[in-house]
Write a protein that holds these residues in place. Structure first.
Motif, PDB file in Angstrom:
ATOM      1  N   ALA A  33       0.828  -1.212   0.000  1.00 24.38           N
ATOM      2  CA  ALA A  33       0.000   0.000   0.000  1.00 24.38           C
ATOM      3  C   ALA A  33       0.861   1.261   0.000  1.00 24.38           C
ATOM      4  N   LEU A  34       1.935   1.262   0.785  1.00 24.25           N
ATOM      5  CA  LEU A  34       2.773   2.460   0.897  1.00 24.25           C
ATOM      6  C   LEU A  34       3.625   2.699  -0.339  1.00 24.25           C
ATOM      7  N   SER A  35       3.722   1.702  -1.216  1.00 23.73           N
ATOM      8  CA  SER A  35       4.432   1.907  -2.479  1.00 23.73           C
ATOM      9  C   SER A  35       3.567   2.680  -3.479  1.00 23.73           C
ATOM     10  N   MET A  36       2.298   2.871  -3.147  1.00 32.25           N
ATOM     11  CA  MET A  36       1.363   3.590  -4.013  1.00 32.25           C
ATOM     12  C   MET A  36       1.208   5.026  -3.517  1.00 32.25           C
ATOM     13  N   SER A  37       0.887   5.913  -4.417  1.00 31.38           N
ATOM     14  CA  SER A  37       0.637   7.301  -4.032  1.00 31.38           C
ATOM     15  C   SER A  37      -0.670   7.381  -3.244  1.00 31.38           C
ATOM     16  N   LEU A  38      -0.842   8.491  -2.534  1.00 30.06           N
ATOM     17  CA  LEU A  38      -2.065   8.700  -1.760  1.00 30.06           C
ATOM     18  C   LEU A  38      -3.296   8.622  -2.663  1.00 30.06           C
ATOM     19  N   GLU A  39      -3.181   9.205  -3.851  1.00 32.82           N
ATOM     20  CA  GLU A  39      -4.314   9.207  -4.784  1.00 32.82           C
ATOM     21  C   GLU A  39      -4.637   7.800  -5.265  1.00 32.82           C
ATOM     22  N   LYS A  40      -3.605   7.011  -5.569  1.00 32.91           N
ATOM     23  CA  LYS A  40      -3.841   5.655  -6.070  1.00 32.91           C
ATOM     24  C   LYS A  40      -4.357   4.717  -4.983  1.00 32.91           C
ATOM     25  N   ARG A  41      -4.097   5.061  -3.723  1.00 33.99           N
ATOM     26  CA  ARG A  41      -4.618   4.238  -2.624  1.00 33.99           C
ATOM     27  C   ARG A  41      -6.108   4.445  -2.398  1.00 33.99           C
ATOM     28  N   ALA A  42      -6.677   5.486  -2.962  1.00 36.33           N
ATOM     29  CA  ALA A  42      -8.115   5.738  -2.836  1.00 36.33           C
ATOM     30  C   ALA A  42      -8.870   4.820  -3.795  1.00 36.33           C
ATOM     31  N   LYS A  43      -9.730   3.984  -3.259  1.00 38.72           N
ATOM     32  CA  LYS A  43     -10.467   3.015  -4.061  1.00 38.72           C
ATOM     33  C   LYS A  43     -11.976   3.216  -3.910  1.00 38.72           C
ATOM     34  N   GLU A  44     -12.687   2.933  -4.987  1.00 38.96           N
ATOM     35  CA  GLU A  44     -14.143   3.033  -4.943  1.00 38.96           C
ATOM     36  C   GLU A  44     -14.695   2.072  -3.902  1.00 38.96           C
ATOM     37  N   TYR A  45     -15.593   2.591  -3.077  1.00 42.55           N
ATOM     38  CA  TYR A  45     -16.182   1.778  -2.014  1.00 42.55           C
ATOM     39  C   TYR A  45     -17.637   2.185  -1.824  1.00 42.55           C
ATOM     40  N   ARG A  46     -18.548   1.332  -2.338  1.00 39.17           N
ATOM     41  CA  ARG A  46     -19.990   1.542  -2.154  1.00 39.17           C
ATOM     42  C   ARG A  46     -20.403   2.969  -2.515  1.00 39.17           C
ATOM     43  N   SER A  47     -20.100   3.346  -3.726  1.00 44.29           N
ATOM     44  CA  SER A  47     -20.454   4.660  -4.303  1.00 44.29           C
ATOM     45  C   SER A  47     -19.639   5.805  -3.714  1.00 44.29           C
ATOM     46  N   GLU A  48     -18.680   5.501  -2.841  1.00 44.96           N
ATOM     47  CA  GLU A  48     -17.788   6.532  -2.311  1.00 44.96           C
ATOM     48  C   GLU A  48     -16.347   6.037  -2.472  1.00 44.96           C
ATOM     49  N   ARG A  49     -15.448   6.538  -1.651  1.00 50.82           N
ATOM     50  CA  ARG A  49     -14.062   6.104  -1.731  1.00 50.82           C
ATOM     51  C   ARG A  49     -13.518   5.827  -0.342  1.00 50.82           C
ATOM     52  N   ALA A  50     -12.596   4.878  -0.297  1.00 49.00           N
ATOM     53  CA  ALA A  50     -11.886   4.541   0.936  1.00 49.00           C
ATOM     54  C   ALA A  50     -10.399   4.663   0.669  1.00 49.00           C
ATOM     55  N   ARG A  51      -9.632   4.980   1.718  1.00 56.07           N
ATOM     56  CA  ARG A  51      -8.197   5.171   1.511  1.00 56.07           C
ATOM     57  C   ARG A  51      -7.426   4.871   2.798  1.00 56.07           C
ATOM     58  N   LEU A  52      -6.245   4.292   2.635  1.00 58.23           N
ATOM     59  CA  LEU A  52      -5.289   4.214   3.731  1.00 58.23           C
ATOM     60  C   LEU A  52      -4.587   5.559   3.806  1.00 58.23           C
ATOM     61  N   GLU A  53      -4.771   6.258   4.887  1.00 58.83           N
ATOM     62  CA  GLU A  53      -4.173   7.572   5.047  1.00 58.83           C
ATOM     63  C   GLU A  53      -2.688   7.442   5.373  1.00 58.83           C
ATOM     64  N   GLU A  54      -2.376   6.558   6.315  1.00 53.82           N
ATOM     65  CA  GLU A  54      -0.982   6.297   6.672  1.00 53.82           C
ATOM     66  C   GLU A  54      -0.888   4.968   7.415  1.00 53.82           C
ATOM     67  N   ALA A  55       0.303   4.382   7.386  1.00 52.48           N
ATOM     68  CA  ALA A  55       0.600   3.169   8.142  1.00 52.48           C
ATOM     69  C   ALA A  55       2.069   3.235   8.515  1.00 52.48           C
ATOM     70  N   TYR A  56       2.386   2.867   9.758  1.00 52.80           N
ATOM     71  CA  TYR A  56       3.756   3.033  10.213  1.00 52.80           C
ATOM     72  C   TYR A  56       4.005   2.152  11.438  1.00 52.80           C
ATOM     73  N   PHE A  57       5.266   1.855  11.656  1.00 54.35           N
ATOM     74  CA  PHE A  57       5.676   1.172  12.885  1.00 54.35           C
ATOM     75  C   PHE A  57       6.186   2.223  13.852  1.00 54.35           C
ATOM     76  N   ASP A  58       5.565   2.300  15.030  1.00 55.00           N
ATOM     77  CA  ASP A  58       5.973   3.284  16.027  1.00 55.00           C
ATOM     78  C   ASP A  58       7.046   2.657  16.917  1.00 55.00           C
ATOM     79  N   GLU A  59       8.259   3.127  16.800  1.00 50.63           N
ATOM     80  CA  GLU A  59       9.386   2.556  17.542  1.00 50.63           C
ATOM     81  C   GLU A  59       9.188   2.680  19.051  1.00 50.63           C
TER      82      GLU A  59
END
Length: 304
Positions: A33-59
């Motif tokens: 997912a993080l290899s994709m741009s923010l725009e490309k991570r937005a996917k159609e979801y039930r007539s709207e869109r869903a997106r991973l905003e961020e994902a990270y490992f907190d040290e």
């Protein structure tokens, strides 16, 4: 001051294939997912869109955290001032309302601790989104609910009972069937008196209020648990607020919903919103083995 109570549910991240079901390493999905741009991570979801905003490992917190958003462009609220009429809240063509949901991921156990937000993505929605971004068509990512083996046994362990909340269904029918007369706890008299109203449903809440060291009678609660467990048809909801000891935090046990879950309460500032990092820290406080150590309990609930 306003407060918001947030529910967290626990899932084991798995994948299904022709070879069966097994735990899924969500780190692989995060990397994809993080290899994709923010725009490309937005996917159609039930007539709207869903997106991973961020994902990270907190040290510092020692877990992965994920931040999802539902991009909403329908049913937009209005805005107003004290001295002007209400007017539509207008969005540009490329603007959305962001409805957020956060998650903690325990990679060693493949456990996902997921915030519930009725305005954002549901667990089913998160599951659908995970699959939309996963390129392996032979694998289906699946969020398997982590269940408490016996919620009644769990409810009998604490020694401090702060509140009991019951919802009754089909009162007169159960009285006519003679089931209410079989109850051993004070519920028999309470429910029998409710029947005089000829109502159908009712709710009972018994609490010690704000008295910090007060508690409900343990023997009476245990006889009540026996009645609820044996005659479940009378009840449509049964919750207990409990503590292991006087200084422990209050935990709510839902006797009929055995999906492992927790709650946290947040203070909301005026014109402010609940942010992902506050939620992530609260998840860590609940789950981390050096804090409330929910991790050890959840590990005990996992299926092979």
């Amino acid at each position: 001051m306003n407060y918001r109570r947030v529910k967290f549910e626990y899932y084991q991240v798995c994948c299904k294939s022709k070879n069966g079901e097994k735990p899924f390493d969500l780190k692989k999905w995060i990397s994809k997912a993080l290899s994709m741009s923010l725009e490309k991570r937005a996917k159609e979801y039930r007539s709207e869109r869903a997106r991973l905003e961020e994902a990270y490992f907190d040290e510092e917190l020692d877990f992965y955290f994920l931040h999802f958003v539902r991009l909403r462009a329908t049913n937009i609220p209005s805005k107003a001032k004290l001295d002007t009429n209400v007017e539509p809240f207008e969005l540009e063509d490329d603007e959305f309302l962001g409805e957020e949901v956060s998650a903690l991921y325990d990679e060693a156990r493949h456990v996902l601790m997921l915030q519930r937000n009725k305005f954002s993505l549901s667990p089913t929605g998160i599951e659908e989104y995970l699959n939309l971004l996963w390129p392996n068509l032979e694998e289906e990512i699946y969020l398997r609910p982590i269940l408490v083996p016996n919620s009644f046994s769990l409810a009998r362990k604490p020694k401090v009972y702060r509140r009991i909340n019951l919802r009754l269904a089909n009162i007169n029918k159960e009285i006519e069937k003679g089931i209410v007369n079989k109850l051993k706890s004070p519920l028999r008299r309470i429910i029998d008196s409710y029947g005089e109203y000829k109502g159908i449903n009712a709710q009972i809440t018994i609490t010690v209020g704000m008295q910090k060291e007060a508690k409900l009678d343990e023997d009476v609660i245990n006889s009540t648990l026996d009645d609820i467990e044996q005659y479940k048809s009378i009840f449509s909801k049964a919750e207990l607020a409990v503590k292991d000891h006087d200084d422990a935090p209050v935990e709510v046990i839902d006797l009929f919903d055995n999906h492992a879950h927790d709650f946290a309460t947040f203070r909301l500032e005026t014109r402010g919103s609940l942010n992902h990092y506050s939620i992530a820290e609260a998840m860590w406080e609940i789950y981390h083995p050096e804090r409330m150590n929910r991790q050890s309990e959840i590990a005990g609930f996992l299926r092979d």
